[in-house]
Design a protein around this motif. Structure first.
Motif, PDB file in Angstrom:
ATOM      1  N   ILE A 234      36.164  35.189  35.039  1.00 41.11           N
ATOM      2  CA  ILE A 234      36.711  36.172  34.195  1.00 41.11           C
ATOM      3  C   ILE A 234      36.978  35.710  32.905  1.00 41.11           C
TER       4      ILE A 234
ATOM      5  N   CYS B   2      46.629  36.514  42.213  1.00 36.76           N
ATOM      6  CA  CYS B   2      45.411  35.842  42.513  1.00 36.76           C
ATOM      7  C   CYS B   2      45.692  35.016  44.023  1.00 36.76           C
ATOM      8  N   PRO B   3      44.819  35.044  44.703  1.00 34.99           N
ATOM      9  CA  PRO B   3      44.861  34.677  46.289  1.00 34.99           C
ATOM     10  C   PRO B   3      44.660  33.113  46.162  1.00 34.99           C
ATOM     11  N   SER B   4      44.080  32.656  45.182  1.00 37.09           N
ATOM     12  CA  SER B   4      43.668  31.363  45.052  1.00 37.09           C
ATOM     13  C   SER B   4      44.469  30.455  44.120  1.00 37.09           C
TER      14      SER B   4
ATOM     15  N   CYS C   5      44.832  30.270  40.794  1.00 35.04           N
ATOM     16  CA  CYS C   5      44.148  29.586  40.077  1.00 35.04           C
ATOM     17  C   CYS C   5      44.348  30.008  38.472  1.00 35.04           C
ATOM     18  N   ILE C   6      45.280  31.010  38.067  1.00 31.73           N
ATOM     19  CA  ILE C   6      45.670  31.045  36.886  1.00 31.73           C
ATOM     20  C   ILE C   6      46.909  30.674  36.817  1.00 31.73           C
TER      21      ILE C   6
ATOM     22  N   LEU D 155      42.287  29.087  33.467  1.00 25.08           N
ATOM     23  CA  LEU D 155      41.407  29.270  34.631  1.00 25.08           C
ATOM     24  C   LEU D 155      41.169  28.186  35.312  1.00 25.08           C
TER      25      LEU D 155
ATOM     26  N   CYS E 156      38.345  29.627  42.075  1.00 29.12           N
ATOM     27  CA  CYS E 156      38.263  30.894  41.829  1.00 29.12           C
ATOM     28  C   CYS E 156      37.173  31.545  43.008  1.00 29.12           C
ATOM     29  N   SER E 157      37.590  32.406  43.751  1.00 28.44           N
ATOM     30  CA  SER E 157      36.781  33.099  44.759  1.00 28.44           C
ATOM     31  C   SER E 157      36.203  34.372  44.269  1.00 28.44           C
ATOM     32  N   LEU E 158      36.248  34.583  42.819  1.00 30.37           N
ATOM     33  CA  LEU E 158      35.462  35.756  42.206  1.00 30.37           C
ATOM     34  C   LEU E 158      35.906  37.170  43.113  1.00 30.37           C
ATOM     35  N   CYS E 159      36.983  37.198  43.376  1.00 32.85           N
ATOM     36  CA  CYS E 159      37.475  38.292  44.137  1.00 32.85           C
ATOM     37  C   CYS E 159      37.756  39.479  43.405  1.00 32.85           C
ATOM     38  N   GLY E 160      38.316  39.176  42.259  1.00 32.44           N
ATOM     39  CA  GLY E 160      38.381  40.394  41.234  1.00 32.44           C
ATOM     40  C   GLY E 160      39.799  40.837  41.011  1.00 32.44           C
ATOM     41  N   ALA E 161      40.927  40.344  41.998  1.00 30.51           N
ATOM     42  CA  ALA E 161      42.008  40.868  42.267  1.00 30.51           C
ATOM     43  C   ALA E 161      42.858  40.785  40.654  1.00 30.51           C
ATOM     44  N   CYS E 162      42.854  39.870  39.897  1.00 28.96           N
ATOM     45  CA  CYS E 162      43.186  39.650  38.808  1.00 28.96           C
ATOM     46  C   CYS E 162      42.883  40.786  37.880  1.00 28.96           C
TER      47      CYS E 162
HETATM   48  S1  SF4 Z   1      39.010  36.413  40.691  1.00 26.82           S
HETATM   49 FE1  SF4 Z   1      40.445  36.260  42.087  1.00 26.82          FE
HETATM   50  S2  SF4 Z   1      40.598  34.175  42.639  1.00 26.82           S
HETATM   51 FE2  SF4 Z   1      39.362  34.364  40.588  1.00 26.82          FE
HETATM   52  S3  SF4 Z   1      41.092  34.180  39.238  1.00 26.82           S
HETATM   53 FE3  SF4 Z   1      40.748  36.366  39.630  1.00 26.82          FE
HETATM   54  S4  SF4 Z   1      42.233  36.597  41.335  1.00 26.82           S
HETATM   55 FE4  SF4 Z   1      42.026  34.573  41.265  1.00 26.82          FE
END
Ligand code: SF4
Ligand code: SF4
Lengths: 331, 149
Positions: free
Chosen positions: B50, B73-75, B77-78, B98, B103-109
């Motif tokens: 991100i 963020c599930p991991s 990391c922010i 970050l 980061c698992s690149l999930c995109g939740a953020c």
């Molecule tokens: S993409 Fe997912 S894992 Fe990576 S910083 Fe955003 S919320 Fe966290």
């Protein structure tokens, strides 16, 4: 031009060593380029123009690696195997006639000699597998032995057919008898045996199997047996096996050219010379590479079935047919 | 009696057909990308790590340091810190770190942000000799250093 004796020996030795070395180095490049183009990739491009210096880089890499003899191996046999595979391959070149005058040693049992040394190949591969003390290597060695035994038979039967037609064991004379246009070549010698083209195909298939080339590469079989008999070899130990594979291919294709494709004779009777020999030989080598990148490795049973059920009966049949025709039309 | 012969002949013909097909491929153009010399441009929806978006009018981030992305963020990391500067109605971001190694690149953020302050970068040639470079990526600094809007 006649070169006096000790110099003739020396020049032949240097020429053969140079020929094998250059071919082993650049056939690897050709193989990698061709493989890439068949798969629509670019192949080696980084070292030199079009990757032409790649073989040099490979050689430097292989030579700078440590040669490791794993503990528990049969040290003597382990070190002897690469030598044993390279020497017979190189020996064949001593009698191969490149053209009427260009033959290192013109002996009158050259055909016998090539096949005698050619069959030593399997012993070296077996020793390599046996002495490695590695189960993958030994499985592979066992496979190679049964494969080579199975394919030696049809190959020699086919060679006997050619021998009966040309009535000499001297390779130079075998080629000399095929002079005058492609219809005189053994492969199209339909008067002697209407199945001659089939015998050529049998010879070619057996040659692929004897040199352990894909689709018969049971010696390496990297997807099942790590690297087969070469698993424990590092650095130049492996490099020598690799060179011997290409030397064997060159020798095999040269034999196919001599026995079936009229050696140095031109197909249309023009400009006879060594270039025709090289042209035919390199075309066959290209076909070997082409086959490798077309077909996947056969299953082991399929491989033995092909030999015992198809190639051996067919080659026996052509042998009987040729001898019958020779008896009836007695030439 | 005829079947085995037919099998051998049709088998041989099929081998030749296969060789014909590969020979055809030999003369067709190369389709692979010569990677270090040529690179592909990533598609619009490629999800890299991100980045903070740049607001075209102010040249700054719109992030209000609400910490929603941190919670989403599930991991985990922010890390975001912000302060309310005098004369401004909302908080603005002062630190956005970050940890890309987790980061698992999930995109939740990106999804959760109420002011749409985050975007995916299109970078994929990421390599470093030290883990620290990706352990702590200072996105505020990156925003300030980045030239294009
Ligand atoms: S993409 Fe997912 S894992 Fe990576 S910083 Fe955003 S919320 Fe966290
Ligand atoms: S990036 Fe968006 S969600 Fe995260 S702190 Fe800033 S405003 Fe909130």
């Amino acid at each position: 031009m006649i070169i006096p004796e000790p110099f003739r020996l020396l020049t032949s030795l240097l020429a053969v060593a140079g020929f094998i070395g250059a071919n082993a180095a650049y056939l690897v490049w050709v193989e990698r380029k061709a493989a890439a183009w068949f798969q629509r990739r670019a192949g080696p491009t980084e070292v030199g123009w079009g990757g032409l210096l790649q073989p040099l880089a490979d050689a430097i890499k292989l030579m700078s690696k440590q040669i490791i003899v794993p503990p528990g191996t049969d040290r003597l046999l382990f070190c002897l195997a690469p030598v044993l595979i390279m020497v017979p391959a190189a020996m064949c070149f001593a009698v191969l006639p490149f053209s009427a005058a260009l033959v290192p040693r013109d002996i009158n049992v050259s055909l016998l000699m090539v096949f005698a040394f050619g069959s030593l190949n399997v012993i070296a591969v077996m020793l390599a597998g046996w002495s490695s003390r590695n189960k993958y290597a030994i499985i592979s060695a066992a496979r190679v032995v049964s494969q080579n035994v199975a394919y030696e038979i049809p190959m020699l039967l086919v060679v006997i057919t050619v021998l009966m037609v040309s009535r000499t064991m001297n390779l130079t004379e075998i080629v000399a008898k095929q002079a005058g246009g492609f219809w005189h070549w053994n492969v199209f010698n339909l008067a002697a045996n209407p199945l001659m083209p089939v015998t050529f195909v049998i010879f070619f298939i057996c040659m692929l199997a004897e040199t352990n080339r894909a689709p018969f590469d049971m010696a390496e079989a990297e997807s099942e047996l790590v690297a087969g008999v070469f698993t424990e070899y590092a650095g130049m130990g492996f490099g020598v096996f690799f060179m011997a594979e290409y030397a064997n291919i060159v020798a095999g294709c040269a034999m196919a050219t001599i026995l079936f494709l009229g050696g140095w004779h031109s197909p249309i009777g023009l400009w006879p010379g060594v270039w025709w020999f090289l042209l035919k030989m390199y075309f066959l080598i290209f076909t070997v590479i082409w086959v490798r990148w077309t077909f996947p490795r056969t299953q082991f049973y399929g491989l033995l079935n092909l030999s015992w059920k198809i190639l051996i009966p067919l080659s026996l049949f052509t042998l009987v047919l040729t001898s019958g025709l020779l008896k009836i039309f007695g030439r | 009696m005829k079947a085995p012969f037919n099998e051998v002949i049709s088998g041989f013909v099929s081998l030749l057909t296969g060789m014909g097909i590969t020979l055809g491929q030999l003369f067709r153009p190369i389709v692979t990308v010569q990677y270090p010399h040529q690179t592909l441009t990533m598609p619009k929806r490629f999800r890299g790590h991100i980045l903070l978006k740049k607001e075209p009018t102010t040249g700054k981030s719109t992030c209000v340091a609400c910490d929603l992305c941190v919670k989403a963020c599930p991991s985990d990391c922010i890390l975001v810190e912000g302060e309310k500067k005098p004369g401004e109605k909302r908080k603005s971001v002062t630190l956005f770190e970050l940890d890309y190694t987790k980061c698992s690149l999930c995109g939740a953020c990106v999804e959760v942000c109420p002011v749409d302050a985050l975007e995916y970068s299109r970078a994929y040639n990421l390599a470093s000799t030290s883990k620290q470079e990706y352990k702590v990526m200072d996105l505020v600094k990156r925003l300030e250093d980045s030239k294009h809007p």
